[in-house]
Write a protein that holds these residues in place. Structure first.
Motif, mmCIF file in Angstrom:
data_model
loop_
_atom_site.group_PDB
_atom_site.id
_atom_site.type_symbol
_atom_site.label_atom_id
_atom_site.label_comp_id
_atom_site.label_asym_id
_atom_site.label_seq_id
_atom_site.Cartn_x
_atom_site.Cartn_y
_atom_site.Cartn_z
ATOM 1 N N CYS A 94 -5.477 66.383 38.810
ATOM 2 C CA CYS A 94 -6.434 65.999 38.163
ATOM 3 C C CYS A 94 -7.498 64.694 38.923
ATOM 4 O O CYS A 94 -6.662 63.946 38.940
ATOM 5 N N ASN A 95 -8.398 65.129 39.423
ATOM 6 C CA ASN A 95 -9.222 64.163 39.339
ATOM 7 C C ASN A 95 -9.773 63.815 38.721
ATOM 8 O O ASN A 95 -11.067 64.488 38.056
ATOM 9 N N SER A 113 -7.046 59.840 39.667
ATOM 10 C CA SER A 113 -6.184 61.218 40.184
ATOM 11 C C SER A 113 -5.109 60.738 39.111
ATOM 12 O O SER A 113 -4.348 59.856 38.583
ATOM 13 N N ILE A 171 -10.370 76.367 41.034
ATOM 14 C CA ILE A 171 -11.549 76.814 40.012
ATOM 15 C C ILE A 171 -10.950 78.093 39.126
ATOM 16 O O ILE A 171 -10.070 78.624 38.756
ATOM 17 N N MET A 213 -16.937 63.928 35.169
ATOM 18 C CA MET A 213 -16.143 64.853 36.326
ATOM 19 C C MET A 213 -15.130 64.803 36.124
ATOM 20 O O MET A 213 -14.009 63.654 36.606
ATOM 21 N N SER A 241 -8.165 73.492 46.065
ATOM 22 C CA SER A 241 -9.564 73.494 44.720
ATOM 23 C C SER A 241 -9.111 74.466 43.975
ATOM 24 O O SER A 241 -8.892 75.353 44.455
ATOM 25 N N ASN A 243 -13.395 71.019 32.028
ATOM 26 C CA ASN A 243 -12.458 71.271 33.127
ATOM 27 C C ASN A 243 -11.109 69.858 32.656
ATOM 28 O O ASN A 243 -10.588 70.132 33.683
ATOM 29 N N THR A 296 -11.741 67.427 38.326
ATOM 30 C CA THR A 296 -11.550 68.503 39.142
ATOM 31 C C THR A 296 -10.446 68.864 39.013
ATOM 32 O O THR A 296 -9.229 67.761 39.051
ATOM 33 N N TRP A 297 -9.915 69.981 39.756
ATOM 34 C CA TRP A 297 -8.322 70.691 39.911
ATOM 35 C C TRP A 297 -7.973 71.119 41.598
ATOM 36 O O TRP A 297 -8.879 71.317 42.509
#
Length: 442
Positions: free
Chosen positions: A398-399, A408, A369, A358, A367, A380, A360-361
């Motif tokens: 960035c995670n 991160s 999207i 995963m 967050s 992603n 995510t940003w």
């Protein structure tokens, strides 16, 4: 006659000398089957005048004196005497033992030769090539063949008779009556078999057969044994891991294999097409458990478990993931310098090791999207900003995570003024200002 034989024997004992008389035979230890003749042949190196045949401890069988032979009363009907051999017909096991022939020649030299005869019981040779391993529900045949005409047939199951057929009687156990066909020679057909039919089967047959050497008939018996096993087909094989998440911090993980049905005789494991042995893994519970101690990423891969028995096999599969830590997460920018009005800028995110499941940003703690100018690409891993301007400036984080670890990385994005556009705007603003000052002065 008895007196003459006794006198000759005494003369042998008194004057006999075996120094110059040699007796030989082509077969000193003959073995025959009951009913076959016992043939004892000798040869010698001189001219005999007296030959005496004895059985056991001196039982007189026959004598030969100067060309004339006599058989003892108890052998008269089945012994044939010639100068250099005797033949005893209709042999029985009681005829086994030691036979002695004593020869005296014209020089009164004498010698003896002994035969060790074995008479074995003639049995019915029953043969079969059935394996005794079957699938439940199958129709099986316990097939036999032999030479002769059967007069009695006995089938036993685990030592108990369940089929008896004689000339005047026939008995079939209720346990198998509706599912069995007994063939003429005694072979047994069983239909719609179940596990309850497994066990030890044996057959005894008494039959009339012909003795080829004498062209006579005799009654003989024989037996044959079958060990019958039944197997259910191996059902669907399921492979499971004892822990839902396995990482390099896990002390041990067990991978187990089981079948939905069927008898299991052999369990084998493979990883990526290669056989698994105890050298790297622990195989437990009859190989149904594959234990991995201190797992690391090299143990990740596709595992297969094959469960088999004598009639079928089935395979199950498992993809095992051993997670390693996400050590370093790096965020990169392309192009590295971005001015307002650029077509786009890409922020890329990558980890130095580990499975990435995963990404995510976040921008300034919020967050990010896929919306408006933001596009998330490559699972992603790439954040693309279209037509960036100064409002997109800020701290991007960035995670990266998987089922066991996370990490991160961050990057400060700066979108600069467009240099050419800024100079032009400044000139347009200055010129009117200077013009106004000059007009006021005049």
């Amino acid at each position: 006659m008895g007196f003459a034989i006794l006198t000759a024997t005494l003369l042998l004992i008194q004057y006999g000398n075996a120094a110059n008389l040699i007796i030989t035979s082509p077969n000193a230890s003959p073995t025959v089957l009951t009913g076959d003749p016992i043939n004892l042949n000798i040869s010698y190196n001189s001219t005999p005048t007296l030959i005496i045949w004895q059985y056991g401890n001196g039982i007189l069988m026959a004598t030969w004196i100067n060309g004339t032979g006599w058989s003892a009363d108890n052998y008269k009907n089945r012994l044939t005497l010639h100068q250099q051999n005797i033949s005893i017909g209709n042999s029985a096991t009681k005829d086994s033992g030691e036979y002695t022939v004593t020869v005296t020649d014209t020089n009164r030299d004498s010698g003896s030769f002994k035969f060790n005869v074995v008479v074995r019981e003639r049995v019915l040779e029953i043969q079969s090539n059935d394996t005794g391993i079957y699938r439940t529900g199958a129709n099986i045949s316990l097939t036999i063949w032999y030479d002769g005409n059967p007069s009695e047939i006995f089938w036993f199951y685990n030592g108990n008779p369940f089929v008896i057929k004689t000339e005047n009687n026939e008995y079939i156990s209720d346990r198998i009556r509706s599912r069995m066909v007994l063939q003429e020679n005694g072979s047994l057909l069983i239909y719609n078999t179940t596990k309850d039919d497994a066990g030890n089967y044996s057959i005894n047959v008494t039959a009339t057969t012909t003795i080829t050497t004498t062209n006579t008939t005799t009654i003989v018996s024989g037996s044959q044994r079958f060990q019958v096993k039944f197997y259910d087909p191996v059902g669907n094989v399921t492979v499971k891991q004892s822990l839902q998440v396995v990482s390099e911090d896990t002390s041990a993980v067990n991978v187990t294999c089981s079948a939905s049905s069927g008898y299991n005789e052999a369990v084998t494991w493979m990883k990526a097409g290669e056989s698994i042995t105890n050298s790297t893994y622990n195989l437990l519970d009859g190989n149904q458990t594959l234990q991995i101690m201190q797992p690391n990423r090299t143990f990740s891969g596709n595992y297969s478990c094959n469960i088999s028995n004598a009639v079928s096999w089935s395979i199950g599969y498992l993809q095992l993931l051993v997670y390693d830590p996400l050590l370093t997460v790096t965020v990169t920018q392309s192009p590295q310098k971005v001015n307002e009005g650029a077509a786009f800028v890409n922020l890329g995110c990558s980890a130095s090791s580990g499975y990435t499941e995963m990404v995510t940003w976040m921008k300034d703690g919020q967050s990010v999207i896929s919306k408006n100018a933001y596009s998330l690409l490559d699972g992603n891993r790439t954040l693309q900003i279209t037509q960036p301007n100064r409002t997109f400036n800020g701290l991007y984080i960035c995670n990266v995570s998987n089922a066991a670890y996370w990490g991160s990385g961050s990057l400060n994005l700066t979108v600069s003024y467009a240099t050419l556009r800024a100079t032009s705007t400044y000139s347009i603003m200055i010129i009117p200002l200077l013009g106004g000052i000059l007009l006021a002065h005049w």
